[in-house]
Enzyme design. Structure first.
Site, PDB file in Angstrom:
ATOM      1  N   ALA A  48      38.939  57.591  17.988  1.00 15.24           N
ATOM      2  CA  ALA A  48      38.338  58.910  18.148  1.00 15.24           C
ATOM      3  C   ALA A  48      37.662  58.939  19.516  1.00 15.24           C
ATOM      4  O   ALA A  48      37.378  57.898  20.107  1.00 15.24           O
ATOM      5  CB  ALA A  48      37.330  59.160  17.034  1.00 15.24           C
TER       6      ALA A  48
ATOM      7  N   GLY B 117      40.158  55.170  15.064  1.00 12.99           N
ATOM      8  CA  GLY B 117      40.848  56.335  14.519  1.00 12.99           C
ATOM      9  C   GLY B 117      42.338  56.339  14.833  1.00 12.99           C
ATOM     10  O   GLY B 117      43.117  56.952  14.104  1.00 12.99           O
TER      11      GLY B 117
ATOM     12  N   GLU C 261      43.798  54.322  12.163  1.00 13.54           N
ATOM     13  CA  GLU C 261      43.697  55.107  10.929  1.00 13.54           C
ATOM     14  C   GLU C 261      44.757  56.207  10.887  1.00 13.54           C
ATOM     15  O   GLU C 261      45.366  56.459   9.843  1.00 13.54           O
ATOM     16  CB  GLU C 261      42.287  55.688  10.805  1.00 13.54           C
ATOM     17  CG  GLU C 261      41.257  54.577  10.616  1.00 13.54           C
ATOM     18  CD  GLU C 261      39.832  55.073  10.644  1.00 13.54           C
ATOM     19  OE1 GLU C 261      39.443  55.708  11.645  1.00 13.54           O
ATOM     20  OE2 GLU C 261      39.095  54.821   9.682  1.00 13.54           O
TER      21      GLU C 261
ATOM     22  N   GLU D  26      35.170  49.919  15.437  1.00 14.21           N
ATOM     23  CA  GLU D  26      34.008  50.806  15.269  1.00 14.21           C
ATOM     24  C   GLU D  26      32.695  50.045  15.185  1.00 14.21           C
ATOM     25  O   GLU D  26      31.653  50.530  15.617  1.00 14.21           O
ATOM     26  CB  GLU D  26      34.173  51.667  14.002  1.00 14.21           C
ATOM     27  CG  GLU D  26      35.224  52.764  14.121  1.00 14.21           C
ATOM     28  CD  GLU D  26      36.615  52.352  13.676  1.00 14.21           C
ATOM     29  OE1 GLU D  26      36.907  51.145  13.593  1.00 14.21           O
ATOM     30  OE2 GLU D  26      37.424  53.268  13.407  1.00 14.21           O
TER      31      GLU D  26
HETATM   32  C1  HXC Z   1      36.912  58.079  24.771  1.00 15.33           C
HETATM   33  C2  HXC Z   1      38.073  56.375  25.789  1.00 15.33           C
HETATM   34  C3  HXC Z   1      38.288  55.737  24.539  1.00 15.33           C
HETATM   35  C4  HXC Z   1      37.775  56.377  23.377  1.00 15.33           C
HETATM   36  C5  HXC Z   1      39.208  54.548  26.080  1.00 15.33           C
HETATM   37  N1  HXC Z   1      38.657  55.607  26.713  1.00 15.33           N
HETATM   38  N2  HXC Z   1      39.007  54.609  24.756  1.00 15.33           N
HETATM   39  N3  HXC Z   1      37.387  57.530  25.882  1.00 15.33           N
HETATM   40  N4  HXC Z   1      37.089  57.527  23.534  1.00 15.33           N
HETATM   41  N5  HXC Z   1      37.958  55.866  22.135  1.00 15.33           N
HETATM   42  C6  HXC Z   1      38.665  55.888  28.143  1.00 15.33           C
HETATM   43  C7  HXC Z   1      37.764  54.953  28.913  1.00 15.33           C
HETATM   44  O1  HXC Z   1      36.424  55.408  28.839  1.00 15.33           O
HETATM   45  C8  HXC Z   1      38.335  55.051  30.282  1.00 15.33           C
HETATM   46  O2  HXC Z   1      37.903  56.245  30.895  1.00 15.33           O
HETATM   47  C9  HXC Z   1      39.837  55.178  30.035  1.00 15.33           C
HETATM   48  O3  HXC Z   1      39.956  55.642  28.692  1.00 15.33           O
HETATM   49  C10 HXC Z   1      40.570  53.853  30.152  1.00 15.33           C
HETATM   50  O4  HXC Z   1      39.920  52.903  29.335  1.00 15.33           O
HETATM   51  P1  HXC Z   1      39.437  51.480  29.860  1.00 15.33           P
HETATM   52  O5  HXC Z   1      38.394  50.998  28.926  1.00 15.33           O
HETATM   53  O6  HXC Z   1      39.081  51.534  31.300  1.00 15.33           O
HETATM   54  O7  HXC Z   1      40.796  50.635  29.689  1.00 15.33           O
HETATM   55  P2  HXC Z   1      40.956  49.080  29.426  1.00 15.33           P
HETATM   56  O8  HXC Z   1      39.972  48.297  30.265  1.00 15.33           O
HETATM   57  O9  HXC Z   1      42.404  48.822  29.550  1.00 15.33           O
HETATM   58  O10 HXC Z   1      40.498  48.856  27.905  1.00 15.33           O
HETATM   59  C11 HXC Z   1      41.245  49.414  26.848  1.00 15.33           C
HETATM   60  C12 HXC Z   1      40.440  49.388  25.517  1.00 15.33           C
HETATM   61  C13 HXC Z   1      39.086  50.074  25.747  1.00 15.33           C
HETATM   62  C14 HXC Z   1      40.241  47.936  25.071  1.00 15.33           C
HETATM   63  C15 HXC Z   1      41.289  50.106  24.490  1.00 15.33           C
HETATM   64  O11 HXC Z   1      39.299  51.349  26.355  1.00 15.33           O
HETATM   65  C16 HXC Z   1      38.317  50.290  24.480  1.00 15.33           C
HETATM   66  O12 HXC Z   1      37.724  49.379  23.945  1.00 15.33           O
HETATM   67  N6  HXC Z   1      38.261  51.545  24.011  1.00 15.33           N
HETATM   68  C17 HXC Z   1      37.445  51.954  22.896  1.00 15.33           C
HETATM   69  C18 HXC Z   1      38.079  51.509  21.625  1.00 15.33           C
HETATM   70  C19 HXC Z   1      37.224  51.913  20.429  1.00 15.33           C
HETATM   71  O13 HXC Z   1      36.072  51.512  20.314  1.00 15.33           O
HETATM   72  N7  HXC Z   1      37.772  52.705  19.535  1.00 15.33           N
HETATM   73  C20 HXC Z   1      37.089  53.181  18.354  1.00 15.33           C
HETATM   74  C21 HXC Z   1      36.454  54.489  18.653  1.00 15.33           C
HETATM   75  S1  HXC Z   1      35.478  55.040  17.273  1.00 15.33           S
HETATM   76  P3  HXC Z   1      37.424  56.296  32.441  1.00 15.33           P
HETATM   77  O14 HXC Z   1      36.991  57.714  32.603  1.00 15.33           O
HETATM   78  O15 HXC Z   1      36.362  55.281  32.594  1.00 15.33           O
HETATM   79  O16 HXC Z   1      38.689  55.957  33.205  1.00 15.33           O
HETATM   80  C22 HXC Z   1      36.595  55.670  16.190  1.00 15.33           C
HETATM   81  C23 HXC Z   1      36.034  56.246  14.932  1.00 15.33           C
HETATM   82  C24 HXC Z   1      37.137  56.796  14.095  1.00 15.33           C
HETATM   83  O17 HXC Z   1      37.747  55.664  16.432  1.00 15.33           O
HETATM   84  C25 HXC Z   1      36.595  57.606  13.015  1.00 15.33           C
HETATM   85  C26 HXC Z   1      37.716  58.492  12.480  1.00 15.33           C
HETATM   86  C27 HXC Z   1      37.253  59.391  11.400  1.00 15.33           C
END
Ligand code: HXC
Length: 260
Positions: A68, A111, A114, A134
Protein backbone atom coordinates in the site's frame (compact mmCIF):
# COMPACT_ATOMS: atom_id res chain seq x y z
CA UNK A 1 -12.40 -1.22 -22.64
CA UNK A 2 -12.89 2.44 -23.21
CA UNK A 3 -11.72 4.13 -20.02
CA UNK A 4 -8.26 5.68 -19.91
CA UNK A 5 -6.55 4.90 -16.63
CA UNK A 6 -3.87 6.85 -14.85
CA UNK A 7 -2.29 4.09 -12.78
CA UNK A 8 -2.78 0.95 -14.80
CA UNK A 9 -2.56 -0.21 -18.40
CA UNK A 10 -5.26 -2.45 -19.78
CA UNK A 11 -5.18 -4.71 -22.83
CA UNK A 12 -7.20 -7.54 -24.36
CA UNK A 13 -4.85 -10.26 -25.64
CA UNK A 14 -5.56 -13.38 -27.70
CA UNK A 15 -9.19 -12.18 -27.93
CA UNK A 16 -10.19 -13.60 -24.56
CA UNK A 17 -7.60 -12.57 -21.96
CA UNK A 18 -7.87 -9.32 -20.03
CA UNK A 19 -4.43 -8.08 -18.98
CA UNK A 20 -4.10 -5.41 -16.29
CA UNK A 21 -0.65 -3.94 -15.66
CA UNK A 22 -0.15 -1.92 -12.50
CA UNK A 23 1.73 1.15 -13.64
CA UNK A 24 3.18 3.56 -11.08
CA UNK A 25 6.83 3.01 -11.96
CA UNK A 26 8.15 5.81 -9.73
CA UNK A 27 6.67 4.21 -6.61
CA UNK A 28 7.23 0.51 -7.40
CA UNK A 29 3.49 0.24 -8.06
CA UNK A 30 2.59 1.22 -4.50
CA UNK A 31 -1.14 0.64 -4.24
CA UNK A 32 -2.60 4.11 -3.80
CA UNK A 33 -6.35 4.51 -3.47
CA UNK A 34 -6.46 5.79 -7.05
CA UNK A 35 -4.51 2.80 -8.36
CA UNK A 36 -6.74 0.34 -6.57
CA UNK A 37 -9.87 2.10 -7.84
CA UNK A 38 -8.51 1.80 -11.40
CA UNK A 39 -7.72 -1.88 -10.84
CA UNK A 40 -11.20 -2.68 -9.53
CA UNK A 41 -12.85 -0.71 -12.31
CA UNK A 42 -10.86 -2.53 -15.00
CA UNK A 43 -11.43 -5.96 -13.45
CA UNK A 44 -15.18 -5.31 -13.25
CA UNK A 45 -15.22 -4.26 -16.91
CA UNK A 46 -13.50 -7.51 -17.90
CA UNK A 47 -15.94 -9.41 -15.69
CA UNK A 48 -18.84 -7.87 -17.65
CA UNK A 49 -17.20 -8.37 -21.05
CA UNK A 50 -18.47 -11.71 -22.44
CA UNK A 51 -15.43 -12.05 -24.71
CA UNK A 52 -13.07 -12.24 -21.72
CA UNK A 53 -12.61 -15.65 -20.09
CA UNK A 54 -9.69 -15.00 -17.76
CA UNK A 55 -7.75 -12.02 -16.38
CA UNK A 56 -4.10 -11.49 -15.57
CA UNK A 57 -2.84 -8.82 -13.22
CA UNK A 58 0.84 -7.99 -13.33
CA UNK A 59 3.27 -5.20 -12.49
CA UNK A 60 6.69 -4.38 -13.87
CA UNK A 61 9.91 -6.40 -13.94
CA UNK A 62 11.05 -4.54 -10.82
CA UNK A 63 7.84 -4.76 -8.81
CA UNK A 64 4.45 -6.39 -8.85
CA UNK A 65 3.64 -3.95 -6.05
CA UNK A 66 5.71 -2.81 -3.05
CA UNK A 67 2.65 -2.52 -0.84
CA UNK A 68 0.00 0.00 0.00
CA UNK A 69 1.15 3.58 -0.56
CA UNK A 70 3.04 4.59 2.59
CA UNK A 71 3.07 8.31 1.82
CA UNK A 72 -0.70 8.25 1.41
CA UNK A 73 -1.21 6.32 4.66
CA UNK A 74 1.30 7.96 6.96
CA UNK A 75 -0.86 10.75 8.45
CA UNK A 76 -4.10 8.81 8.62
CA UNK A 77 -5.84 8.63 11.96
CA UNK A 78 -7.64 5.75 13.60
CA UNK A 79 -11.04 7.42 13.28
CA UNK A 80 -10.47 7.87 9.52
CA UNK A 81 -9.22 4.33 8.86
CA UNK A 82 -11.99 2.80 10.96
CA UNK A 83 -14.96 4.92 9.94
CA UNK A 84 -14.02 4.71 6.24
CA UNK A 85 -13.27 0.99 6.68
CA UNK A 86 -9.93 1.59 4.95
CA UNK A 87 -9.00 -0.97 2.28
CA UNK A 88 -12.24 -2.97 2.66
CA UNK A 89 -12.97 -2.26 -1.03
CA UNK A 90 -9.90 -4.31 -1.98
CA UNK A 91 -12.00 -7.42 -1.33
CA UNK A 92 -13.92 -6.66 -4.55
CA UNK A 93 -11.09 -8.51 -6.30
CA UNK A 94 -12.16 -11.70 -4.53
CA UNK A 95 -15.77 -11.31 -5.68
CA UNK A 96 -15.04 -11.77 -9.38
CA UNK A 97 -16.60 -14.85 -10.93
CA UNK A 98 -14.00 -15.15 -13.69
CA UNK A 99 -10.51 -16.31 -12.80
CA UNK A 100 -7.80 -13.74 -12.18
CA UNK A 101 -4.14 -14.76 -12.21
CA UNK A 102 -1.38 -12.77 -10.48
CA UNK A 103 1.79 -12.70 -12.58
CA UNK A 104 4.47 -11.56 -10.15
CA UNK A 105 7.89 -10.19 -11.05
CA UNK A 106 10.11 -8.36 -8.59
CA UNK A 107 8.88 -7.06 -5.24
CA UNK A 108 5.54 -8.40 -4.06
CA UNK A 109 5.27 -6.94 -0.59
CA UNK A 110 2.67 -6.01 1.98
CA UNK A 111 -0.55 -5.07 0.23
CA UNK A 112 1.08 -6.24 -3.02
CA UNK A 113 1.44 -9.75 -1.66
CA UNK A 114 -2.09 -9.53 -0.29
CA UNK A 115 -3.41 -8.51 -3.71
CA UNK A 116 -1.54 -11.40 -5.32
CA UNK A 117 -3.08 -13.79 -2.77
CA UNK A 118 -6.58 -12.44 -3.50
CA UNK A 119 -6.09 -13.62 -7.06
CA UNK A 120 -6.90 -17.24 -7.90
CA UNK A 121 -3.29 -18.32 -8.21
CA UNK A 122 0.14 -16.80 -8.45
CA UNK A 123 2.63 -17.33 -11.27
CA UNK A 124 6.04 -15.93 -10.41
CA UNK A 125 9.11 -14.79 -12.29
CA UNK A 126 12.25 -16.42 -10.96
CA UNK A 127 13.45 -13.18 -9.35
CA UNK A 128 10.23 -12.39 -7.50
CA UNK A 129 10.37 -11.57 -3.79
CA UNK A 130 7.41 -11.98 -1.44
CA UNK A 131 6.94 -10.62 2.04
CA UNK A 132 4.75 -8.92 4.61
CA UNK A 133 7.03 -6.12 5.85
CA UNK A 134 4.25 -4.15 7.58
CA UNK A 135 5.78 -4.96 10.97
CA UNK A 136 8.71 -2.68 10.04
CA UNK A 137 6.24 0.22 9.80
CA UNK A 138 4.58 -0.39 13.15
CA UNK A 139 1.51 -1.98 11.59
CA UNK A 140 0.37 -5.43 10.49
CA UNK A 141 -1.02 -6.78 7.21
CA UNK A 142 -4.57 -5.52 6.64
CA UNK A 143 -5.85 -7.25 3.52
CA UNK A 144 -5.29 -10.93 4.17
CA UNK A 145 -1.58 -11.24 4.95
CA UNK A 146 -2.15 -12.94 8.28
CA UNK A 147 -5.00 -15.08 6.93
CA UNK A 148 -4.36 -16.05 3.31
CA UNK A 149 -0.59 -16.38 3.76
CA UNK A 150 -1.17 -18.69 6.74
CA UNK A 151 -3.54 -20.84 4.70
CA UNK A 152 -1.04 -20.87 1.83
CA UNK A 153 2.22 -21.70 3.60
CA UNK A 154 1.22 -22.78 7.10
CA UNK A 155 1.21 -21.11 10.48
CA UNK A 156 4.85 -21.28 11.47
CA UNK A 157 6.22 -19.86 8.21
CA UNK A 158 3.50 -17.21 7.89
CA UNK A 159 4.05 -16.16 11.50
CA UNK A 160 7.79 -15.94 10.85
CA UNK A 161 7.28 -13.70 7.81
CA UNK A 162 4.70 -11.46 9.50
CA UNK A 163 6.82 -11.02 12.65
CA UNK A 164 10.23 -10.54 11.02
CA UNK A 165 9.18 -8.73 7.84
CA UNK A 166 11.73 -10.84 5.95
CA UNK A 167 11.23 -11.62 2.27
CA UNK A 168 11.24 -15.02 0.58
CA UNK A 169 12.33 -15.64 -2.99
CA UNK A 170 10.28 -17.20 -5.77
CA UNK A 171 11.73 -20.68 -5.31
CA UNK A 172 10.89 -20.69 -1.58
CA UNK A 173 7.41 -19.34 -2.31
CA UNK A 174 6.96 -22.12 -4.86
CA UNK A 175 8.27 -24.86 -2.52
CA UNK A 176 5.86 -23.68 0.16
CA UNK A 177 2.76 -23.57 -2.02
CA UNK A 178 2.30 -19.81 -2.30
CA UNK A 179 3.14 -19.87 -6.00
CA UNK A 180 1.70 -22.31 -8.56
CA UNK A 181 4.55 -22.12 -11.12
CA UNK A 182 7.78 -20.25 -11.76
CA UNK A 183 8.94 -18.92 -15.14
CA UNK A 184 12.05 -17.02 -16.24
CA UNK A 185 11.30 -13.39 -15.36
CA UNK A 186 11.38 -12.17 -18.97
CA UNK A 187 8.87 -14.79 -20.11
CA UNK A 188 6.49 -14.47 -17.18
CA UNK A 189 3.79 -12.23 -18.62
CA UNK A 190 3.67 -14.09 -21.94
CA UNK A 191 3.47 -17.39 -20.10
CA UNK A 192 0.76 -16.09 -17.78
CA UNK A 193 -1.25 -14.88 -20.76
CA UNK A 194 -0.85 -18.32 -22.34
CA UNK A 195 -2.17 -19.99 -19.19
CA UNK A 196 -5.04 -17.48 -19.08
CA UNK A 197 -5.82 -18.16 -22.76
CA UNK A 198 -5.92 -21.90 -22.06
CA UNK A 199 -8.35 -21.34 -19.18
CA UNK A 200 -10.43 -18.93 -21.25
CA UNK A 201 -10.83 -21.69 -23.86
CA UNK A 202 -12.54 -24.06 -21.42
CA UNK A 203 -16.26 -23.98 -20.77
CA UNK A 204 -16.98 -20.74 -18.91
CA UNK A 205 -19.42 -22.22 -16.40
CA UNK A 206 -17.16 -25.12 -15.46
CA UNK A 207 -14.27 -22.68 -14.97
CA UNK A 208 -16.33 -20.37 -12.79
CA UNK A 209 -17.73 -23.23 -10.73
CA UNK A 210 -14.29 -24.76 -10.25
CA UNK A 211 -13.04 -21.39 -9.03
CA UNK A 212 -15.97 -20.92 -6.68
CA UNK A 213 -15.66 -24.44 -5.29
CA UNK A 214 -11.91 -24.24 -4.66
CA UNK A 215 -12.31 -20.83 -3.03
CA UNK A 216 -15.14 -22.17 -0.87
CA UNK A 217 -12.71 -24.75 0.53
CA UNK A 218 -10.91 -21.89 2.28
CA UNK A 219 -14.08 -20.78 4.04
CA UNK A 220 -16.34 -23.73 4.87
CA UNK A 221 -16.24 -27.22 6.38
CA UNK A 222 -15.21 -30.27 4.37
CA UNK A 223 -18.76 -31.67 4.36
CA UNK A 224 -20.25 -28.39 3.19
CA UNK A 225 -17.53 -28.06 0.57
CA UNK A 226 -18.05 -31.57 -0.75
CA UNK A 227 -21.79 -30.95 -0.93
CA UNK A 228 -21.29 -27.70 -2.83
CA UNK A 229 -18.85 -29.41 -5.19
CA UNK A 230 -21.25 -32.27 -5.87
CA UNK A 231 -24.15 -29.87 -6.58
CA UNK A 232 -21.98 -27.81 -8.95
CA UNK A 233 -20.79 -31.01 -10.61
CA UNK A 234 -24.35 -32.26 -11.08
CA UNK A 235 -25.55 -28.90 -12.38
CA UNK A 236 -22.92 -28.89 -15.12
CA UNK A 237 -24.86 -31.75 -16.74
CA UNK A 238 -27.45 -29.11 -17.60
CA UNK A 239 -24.93 -27.35 -19.84
CA UNK A 240 -24.24 -27.72 -23.53
CA UNK A 241 -20.51 -27.60 -22.80
CA UNK A 242 -20.70 -30.84 -20.81
CA UNK A 243 -22.37 -32.59 -23.74
CA UNK A 244 -19.86 -31.09 -26.15
CA UNK A 245 -16.83 -31.86 -23.96
CA UNK A 246 -17.69 -35.52 -23.57
CA UNK A 247 -18.81 -35.95 -27.18
CA UNK A 248 -15.58 -34.36 -28.43
CA UNK A 249 -13.51 -36.67 -26.22
CA UNK A 250 -15.19 -39.74 -27.64
CA UNK A 251 -14.86 -38.40 -31.20
CA UNK A 252 -11.16 -37.70 -30.51
CA UNK A 253 -11.41 -34.01 -31.37
CA UNK A 254 -10.96 -30.70 -29.56
CA UNK A 255 -14.18 -29.54 -27.91
CA UNK A 256 -15.77 -26.35 -29.19
CA UNK A 257 -17.15 -24.85 -26.01
CA UNK A 258 -19.80 -22.18 -26.36
CA UNK A 259 -20.14 -21.18 -22.69
CA UNK A 260 -23.73 -22.39 -22.72
C1 HXC B 1 5.06 4.42 -1.24
C2 HXC B 1 6.98 3.46 -2.06
C3 HXC B 1 6.62 2.20 -1.52
C4 HXC B 1 5.38 2.11 -0.82
C5 HXC B 1 8.51 1.99 -2.53
N1 HXC B 1 8.15 3.28 -2.68
N2 HXC B 1 7.59 1.30 -1.84
N3 HXC B 1 6.19 4.54 -1.91
N4 HXC B 1 4.64 3.23 -0.69
N5 HXC B 1 4.93 0.95 -0.29
C6 HXC B 1 8.89 4.33 -3.37
C7 HXC B 1 10.12 4.76 -2.61
O1 HXC B 1 9.77 5.68 -1.60
C8 HXC B 1 10.94 5.37 -3.69
O2 HXC B 1 10.47 6.66 -3.98
C9 HXC B 1 10.65 4.49 -4.90
O3 HXC B 1 9.40 3.85 -4.61
C10 HXC B 1 11.70 3.41 -5.12
O4 HXC B 1 11.88 2.70 -3.92
P1 HXC B 1 13.30 2.47 -3.25
O5 HXC B 1 13.07 2.16 -1.82
O6 HXC B 1 14.23 3.59 -3.55
O7 HXC B 1 13.79 1.16 -4.04
P2 HXC B 1 14.77 0.02 -3.55
O8 HXC B 1 15.94 0.61 -2.79
O9 HXC B 1 15.01 -0.82 -4.74
O10 HXC B 1 13.94 -0.82 -2.46
C11 HXC B 1 12.80 -1.55 -2.84
C12 HXC B 1 11.96 -1.97 -1.61
C13 HXC B 1 11.63 -0.72 -0.78
C14 HXC B 1 12.75 -2.98 -0.76
C15 HXC B 1 10.72 -2.65 -2.14
O11 HXC B 1 11.08 0.28 -1.64
C16 HXC B 1 10.65 -0.98 0.32
O12 HXC B 1 10.99 -1.52 1.34
N6 HXC B 1 9.40 -0.52 0.13
C17 HXC B 1 8.37 -0.55 1.15
C18 HXC B 1 7.85 -1.93 1.28
C19 HXC B 1 6.77 -2.00 2.36
O13 HXC B 1 7.02 -1.69 3.52
N7 HXC B 1 5.57 -2.39 2.00
C20 HXC B 1 4.45 -2.49 2.90
C21 HXC B 1 3.69 -1.22 2.88
S1 HXC B 1 2.38 -1.25 4.09
P3 HXC B 1 11.47 7.91 -4.22
O14 HXC B 1 10.53 9.05 -4.40
O15 HXC B 1 12.36 7.99 -3.04
O16 HXC B 1 12.20 7.52 -5.49
C22 HXC B 1 1.17 -2.15 3.37
C23 HXC B 1 -0.09 -2.31 4.17
C24 HXC B 1 -1.08 -3.10 3.40
O17 HXC B 1 1.30 -2.62 2.30
C25 HXC B 1 -2.39 -3.03 4.03
C26 HXC B 1 -3.44 -3.45 3.00
C27 HXC B 1 -4.81 -3.36 3.53
Amino acid sequence: TTKAYENIQVEVLQDNVGLIRLHRPKALNALSDALFADLIHAAKEFEQNDAIGCMVVTGSTKAFAAGADISEMKDRTFDHTYSKNMFSEWADITKLGKPIIAAVNGFCLGGGCELAMMCDFILAGDKAKFGQPEINLGIIPGAGGTQRLTRAIGKSKAMYLCLTGEMIDAETAYQNGLVAKIFPADDLVDEAVKVAHTIAGKGRMSVMMAKEAVNASQEISLQEGLRLERRFFQSLFATHDQKEGMKAFLEKRTPAFTNK
